[in-house]
Design a protein around this motif. Structure first.
Motif, PDB file in Angstrom:
ATOM      1  N   VAL A  65     -10.626   8.172  -3.448  1.00  9.86           N
ATOM      2  CA  VAL A  65     -10.553   9.529  -4.001  1.00  9.86           C
ATOM      3  C   VAL A  65     -10.964   9.511  -5.461  1.00  9.86           C
ATOM      4  O   VAL A  65     -11.697  10.375  -5.942  1.00  9.86           O
ATOM      5  N   ASP A  66     -10.504   8.522  -6.197  1.00 12.56           N
ATOM      6  CA  ASP A  66     -10.915   8.271  -7.566  1.00 12.56           C
ATOM      7  C   ASP A  66     -10.765   6.780  -7.803  1.00 12.56           C
ATOM      8  O   ASP A  66     -10.516   6.013  -6.864  1.00 12.56           O
ATOM      9  N   LYS A  67     -10.872   6.357  -9.047  1.00 15.47           N
ATOM     10  CA  LYS A  67     -10.871   4.919  -9.310  1.00 15.47           C
ATOM     11  C   LYS A  67      -9.539   4.241  -9.011  1.00 15.47           C
ATOM     12  O   LYS A  67      -9.485   3.026  -8.839  1.00 15.47           O
ATOM     13  N   ASN A  68      -8.412   4.990  -8.930  1.00 12.12           N
ATOM     14  CA  ASN A  68      -7.075   4.414  -8.661  1.00 12.12           C
ATOM     15  C   ASN A  68      -6.390   4.976  -7.409  1.00 12.12           C
ATOM     16  O   ASN A  68      -5.255   4.645  -7.125  1.00 12.12           O
ATOM     17  N   SER A  69      -7.074   5.849  -6.659  1.00 13.00           N
ATOM     18  CA  SER A  69      -6.424   6.498  -5.510  1.00 13.00           C
ATOM     19  C   SER A  69      -7.297   6.414  -4.276  1.00 13.00           C
ATOM     20  O   SER A  69      -8.522   6.440  -4.370  1.00 13.00           O
ATOM     21  N   ILE A  70      -6.618   6.321  -3.107  1.00 11.93           N
ATOM     22  CA  ILE A  70      -7.331   6.318  -1.833  1.00 11.93           C
ATOM     23  C   ILE A  70      -6.624   7.237  -0.850  1.00 11.93           C
ATOM     24  O   ILE A  70      -5.419   7.508  -0.966  1.00 11.93           O
ATOM     25  N   MET A  71      -7.331   7.713   0.155  1.00 11.36           N
ATOM     26  CA  MET A  71      -6.763   8.466   1.264  1.00 11.36           C
ATOM     27  C   MET A  71      -6.867   7.566   2.495  1.00 11.36           C
ATOM     28  O   MET A  71      -7.949   7.136   2.883  1.00 11.36           O
ATOM     29  N   VAL A  72      -5.692   7.259   3.119  1.00 16.97           N
ATOM     30  CA  VAL A  72      -5.650   6.394   4.303  1.00 16.97           C
ATOM     31  C   VAL A  72      -5.507   7.266   5.530  1.00 16.97           C
ATOM     32  O   VAL A  72      -4.715   8.221   5.559  1.00 16.97           O
TER      33      VAL A  72
ATOM     34  N   ASN B  80      -1.452  11.727  14.434  1.00 21.54           N
ATOM     35  CA  ASN B  80      -2.441  11.326  13.438  1.00 21.54           C
ATOM     36  C   ASN B  80      -1.790  11.272  12.063  1.00 21.54           C
ATOM     37  O   ASN B  80      -0.914  12.098  11.751  1.00 21.54           O
ATOM     38  N   PHE B  81      -2.202  10.321  11.273  1.00 23.40           N
ATOM     39  CA  PHE B  81      -1.622  10.121   9.955  1.00 23.40           C
ATOM     40  C   PHE B  81      -2.715  10.204   8.894  1.00 23.40           C
ATOM     41  O   PHE B  81      -3.829   9.698   9.074  1.00 23.40           O
ATOM     42  N   SER B  82      -2.380  10.831   7.797  1.00 25.92           N
ATOM     43  CA  SER B  82      -3.280  10.925   6.652  1.00 25.92           C
ATOM     44  C   SER B  82      -2.415  10.971   5.407  1.00 25.92           C
ATOM     45  O   SER B  82      -1.600  11.886   5.258  1.00 25.92           O
ATOM     46  N   PHE B  83      -2.560   9.958   4.517  1.00 27.19           N
ATOM     47  CA  PHE B  83      -1.677   9.916   3.366  1.00 27.19           C
ATOM     48  C   PHE B  83      -2.412   9.356   2.154  1.00 27.19           C
ATOM     49  O   PHE B  83      -3.312   8.533   2.264  1.00 27.19           O
ATOM     50  N   LEU B  84      -2.003   9.838   0.998  1.00 28.34           N
ATOM     51  CA  LEU B  84      -2.651   9.502  -0.275  1.00 28.34           C
ATOM     52  C   LEU B  84      -1.856   8.406  -0.981  1.00 28.34           C
ATOM     53  O   LEU B  84      -0.629   8.476  -1.046  1.00 28.34           O
ATOM     54  N   ILE B  85      -2.570   7.396  -1.468  1.00 27.74           N
ATOM     55  CA  ILE B  85      -1.955   6.340  -2.259  1.00 27.74           C
ATOM     56  C   ILE B  85      -2.582   6.372  -3.645  1.00 27.74           C
ATOM     57  O   ILE B  85      -3.805   6.269  -3.785  1.00 27.74           O
ATOM     58  N   LYS B  86      -1.733   6.513  -4.645  1.00 31.04           N
ATOM     59  CA  LYS B  86      -2.213   6.603  -6.029  1.00 31.04           C
ATOM     60  C   LYS B  86      -1.858   5.340  -6.812  1.00 31.04           C
ATOM     61  O   LYS B  86      -1.061   4.519  -6.367  1.00 31.04           O
TER      62      LYS B  86
ATOM     63  N   GLY C  42      -0.718  -2.442  11.946  1.00 32.31           N
ATOM     64  CA  GLY C  42      -2.123  -2.601  11.592  1.00 32.31           C
ATOM     65  C   GLY C  42      -2.280  -2.770  10.079  1.00 32.31           C
ATOM     66  O   GLY C  42      -1.360  -2.442   9.321  1.00 32.31           O
ATOM     67  N   LYS C  43      -3.444  -3.282   9.685  1.00 31.70           N
ATOM     68  CA  LYS C  43      -3.670  -3.546   8.261  1.00 31.70           C
ATOM     69  C   LYS C  43      -5.119  -3.214   7.908  1.00 31.70           C
ATOM     70  O   LYS C  43      -6.022  -3.401   8.713  1.00 31.70           O
ATOM     71  N   VAL C  44      -5.241  -2.714   6.666  1.00 31.52           N
ATOM     72  CA  VAL C  44      -6.571  -2.493   6.143  1.00 31.52           C
ATOM     73  C   VAL C  44      -6.624  -3.077   4.728  1.00 31.52           C
ATOM     74  O   VAL C  44      -5.669  -2.953   3.966  1.00 31.52           O
ATOM     75  N   LEU C  45      -7.725  -3.738   4.398  1.00 31.12           N
ATOM     76  CA  LEU C  45      -7.905  -4.338   3.081  1.00 31.12           C
ATOM     77  C   LEU C  45      -8.710  -3.376   2.227  1.00 31.12           C
ATOM     78  O   LEU C  45      -9.827  -2.992   2.571  1.00 31.12           O
ATOM     79  N   VAL C  46      -8.112  -2.984   1.104  1.00 32.62           N
ATOM     80  CA  VAL C  46      -8.740  -2.010   0.215  1.00 32.62           C
ATOM     81  C   VAL C  46      -9.363  -2.759  -0.977  1.00 32.62           C
ATOM     82  O   VAL C  46      -8.676  -3.554  -1.634  1.00 32.62           O
ATOM     83  N   ILE C  47     -10.658  -2.475  -1.219  1.00 29.06           N
ATOM     84  CA  ILE C  47     -11.342  -3.084  -2.379  1.00 29.06           C
ATOM     85  C   ILE C  47     -11.763  -1.944  -3.288  1.00 29.06           C
ATOM     86  O   ILE C  47     -12.554  -1.070  -2.903  1.00 29.06           O
ATOM     87  N   MET C  48     -11.159  -1.959  -4.480  1.00 36.24           N
ATOM     88  CA  MET C  48     -11.444  -0.890  -5.442  1.00 36.24           C
ATOM     89  C   MET C  48     -12.513  -1.378  -6.422  1.00 36.24           C
ATOM     90  O   MET C  48     -12.502  -2.543  -6.868  1.00 36.24           O
TER      91      MET C  48
END
Length: 745
Positions: free
Chosen positions: A661-668, A707-713, A736-742
């Protein structure tokens, strides 16, 4: 060689004690057991023994309702007063009773004879004393001006004493009809008066009502309270052997004040109103006759009533003799021939014999409802009844016949009757016969069967020939030889067998253990944090620090125990021992499969590990075979509601993914589905840290697919591991797992 009957073998083996739809019994062997029945012409001791009563011979009867008082003349003739027409009868030996005098008043509660055999009667209401020297010629001898005269008594000097109410006065009247108040009590009624034959100078004894006291009057206006009973009334006095005094005490409500009127049963309270003769010159200006006052006999005995008999000496020492099984006590007399005390009590015509402390018997039961009066004379012992006016004499030497009818015995349902057995001493030349009848109403009526033929007991047992029914009544006929040799019965036992009825399975519960649905505490915390921004940390962690595997301590992965607890409630009408069989069947199947068939407990833990996922039902089959022959055993069954077996975790319908979403946030985003159960909870963790509660997009867990949709800041690292854990209602967990690369600039 003696042979044991099948019945004897069953008794020895204790068959009749088993809890089954087999032979059952009812048994009567105590005083209280037998007292529920009709004694008729049998006596019942306080030890619970039945035997023939002294013969009761009808001496006189009148077309009246009550016999208030009986006295005997030296030549053996009887005088007795009746209610409610104020009639006094005479019954001479060998003749029928005839009216001797008809008073204007309603009743004469008191009668006395002077030394010449002249009759005196105390009339109520109004308090007049009549001298009746000749048939049908009553003359007013003295007027007490009291409402009631309860007793009359001559002393050795020829003075007549009159006990009255409702002002509690005793009058002494001379031979010429002049008299005065001899003693006045604070109580309202003096119910009985008595002189002792020994010692002769012991004074006059009074029994009072309002406060139940016994007075000893030494001289005019000089008295001493010999005994204050605390009861509402001392109903009657009687002189026993060696100068002892017996007293009957009745208590109604109790408490301060006591009853304001003499105590009589409710059925004796409705007295007939009689009018005074017309043409009375003093009847008033109208010239019409005024009705005589109606006799009011006061309060009936009520709930909580109690009657006792005591023995005392002239010094005032008191010994309790009897707590009467029935109340109130109406009359009391000492039979000098048999040296025993007798009391008429209750509303079932009972005559009680009292020989000593805790040694008594219900001597007999009259056909009438009340025994109201008694008289003991050298010629015999007499008692008079209420409901119908009859006088009986007791023949102590005749115990040739006794009849007893039991109360209706309740088997609880229609049953087949077997044997009736007795425990009794039956001397040679005596016998006991029996008869029975049965019905389906709790009180015998015309719908009941007729009495069976009277049969002699053989070896103290006999067959019950009455038809199948719920209630049974038995009749015993005891025959004796003489006053000393007669049968004595201690116990009656009747055997019956109810129909074997199938057990009733009331309910089945299938409880699913260890489900991963959020606990109440978790649900509260989830609701508290529902409105916070996605990815925010809850006020309290739902499960504490994560384990090494990343699973929450409150909802571990694969927490489904794969087990259900089955329990059921069963009621068997006969209280039989149960055996259970369990079966199961899937909703899409046609054949029931056995789980277990020899269970004796009403619960079972079923492992579901080997069951495919799906919807199932449980069938419970209950049988009473352990308590019954195979040919008559009964069973029943009940099927449970549907329960779900789900041992498979949910599956991803959309793999876990993210978008910056931005440099420090993602939508999962992610999607899950379970084929058998709804999705129950979800949580996520960042880099194996704290767990965060997560709700689906529609904000409610209510479907198999979510269904799930959530913001991580505020992600401060270039790489982060996001773990998502989803659990279904049965505790099956998907991780489950997802690897986030910012990309950091």
């Amino acid at each position: 060689m003696k042979r044991l009957t099948l019945f004897a073998i069953m008794v020895m083996l204790g068959t009749f004690g088993a809890r089954a739809a087999t032979t059952k019994v009812f048994r009567e062997k105590s005083f209280n057991d037998f007292l529920k029945g009709e004694l008729k012409s049998t006596s019942l001791s306080n030890e619970g023994k039945l035997f023939p009563a002294p013969a009761a011979e009808k001496v006189a009867e009148a077309e009246e309702g009550l016999i208030w008082r009986i006295i005997t003349r030296p030549d053996g003739a009887l005088f007795f007063s009746t209610g409610n027409e104020g009639k006094i009868f005479i019954c001479e030996k060998g003749k029928k009773a005839q009216v001797y005098c008809d008073l204007e008043e309603v009743a004469a509660f008191a009668l006395a004879l002077d030394s010449k055999g002249v009759l005196y009667a105390g009339a109520s209401p109004g308090g007049k004393i009549y001298k009746i020297a000749q048939k049908d010629k009553p003359e007013v001898f003295f007027e007490t001006k009291q409402e009631y005269i309860w007793d009359l008594l001559f002393n050795a000097e020829g003075h007549l004493f009159a006990a009255t109410g409702s002002e509690g006065k005793v009058f002494r009247i001379g031979p010429k009809g002049t008299g005065d108040i001899y003693f006045e009590t604070p109580e309202k009624h003096i119910m009985d008066i008595m002189f002792l034959s020994q010692p002769k100078d012991s004074g006059l004894f009074l029994a009072t009502q309002d406060k139940g006291r016994i007075y000893r009057v030494h001289d005019k206006d000089k008295a001493f309270v010999l005994y204050d009973s605390g009861a509402d009334e001392v109903r009657a006095l009687a002189e026993g052997a060696d100068g002892f005094i017996y007293a009957a005490l009745n208590t109604g409500k109790g408490g301060a004040g006591g009853p304001s009127q003499p105590t009589l049963p409710a059925q004796l309270m409705e007295m007939i109103k009689k009018e005074s003769p017309s043409g009375d010159e003093d009847s008033g200006d109208s010239g019409e006759s005024e009705p005589a006052p109606q006799l009011k006999l006061g309060m009936p005995m009520i709930s909580g009533k109690k009657s006792t008999i005591i023995k005392m000496d002239i010094s005032g020492y008191v010994w309790p003799m009897l707590d009467a099984p029935e109340a109130p006590i109406h009359c009391l007399a000492y039979d000098s021939t048999m040296k025993t005390l007798l009391a008429g009590a209750g509303e079932k015509g009972k005559l009680y014999r009292v020989d000593d402390l805790n040694k008594f018997s219900a001597l007999l039961s009259a056909d009438e409802k009340y025994i109201l009066s008694m008289a003991s004379a050298e010629g015999g012992f007499y008692y008079g009844t209420g409901e119908t006016a009859v006088i009986y004499s007791l023949n102590w030497k005749d115990r040739s016949k006794g009849e007893y009818i039991s109360s209706a015995q309740d088997a609880g349902s229609a049953v087949k009757w077997g044997l009736i057995r007795i425990d009794a001493d039956i001397p040679s030349g005596t016998s006991i016969k029996y008869a029975t009848r049965s019905g389906n109403t709790n009180e015998p009526d015309k719908s009941w069967s007729d009495w069976s033929k009277e049969e002699m007991f053989k070896n103290k047992q006999g067959n019950i020939l009455s038809p199948v029914a719920r209630f049974l009544q038995y009749k015993l006929l005891l025959t004796g030889r003489n006053e000393a040799i007669y049968p004595v019965l201690q116990e009656v036992t009747a055997y019956y067998i109810p129909p074997n009825r199938a057990p009733i399975i009331e309910q089945i519960e299938v409880a699913k253990e260890g489900k991963a649905q959020p606990s109440p505490r978790q649900m509260i915390m989830m609701m508290m944090n529902k409105d916070k921004p996605e990815g925010s940390k809850p006020d309290q962690k739902p499960g504490g620090a994560p384990s090494e595997s990343g699973a929450s301590t409150d909802a571990k992965a694969n927490s489904n125990p794969q087990k259900v607890k089955i329990s059921w409630k069963v009621n068997d009408p006969e209280g039989d021992q149960m055996r259970f069989e369990l079966q199961f069947k899937g909703e899409d199947e046609t054949v029931w499969k056995k789980i277990e068939d020899k269970l004796d407990k009403s619960n079972f833990d079923l492992s579901t590990a080997a069951l495919p996922d799906g919807r199932y039902r449980i069938k419970v089959i209950a049988s009473d075979l352990p308590s019954n022959p195979k040919s008559s055993a009964m069973e029943s069954e009940l099927i449970s509601e549907v329960f779900v077996v789900d041992n498979t975790p949910p599956k991803w319908t959309e793999e876990i993914s993210y978008k910056a979403v931005d440099k420090n946030s993602i939508m999962v985003k992610a999607g899950v589905e379970d084929k058998s159960s709804i999705i129950a909870s979800a949580q996520y963790s960042i880099n194996a840290g704290d767990w965060y509660v997560l709700f689906p997009e529609d904000e409610i867990f209510d479907a198999e697919k979510e269904n799930f949709s959530f913001l991580i800041k505020d992600l401060d690292k270039e790489e982060a591991a996001i773990t998502l854990q989803v659990t279904d209602a049965e505790g099956n967990t998907l991780v489950g797992k997802v690897l986030v690369i910012m990309k950091k600039k």
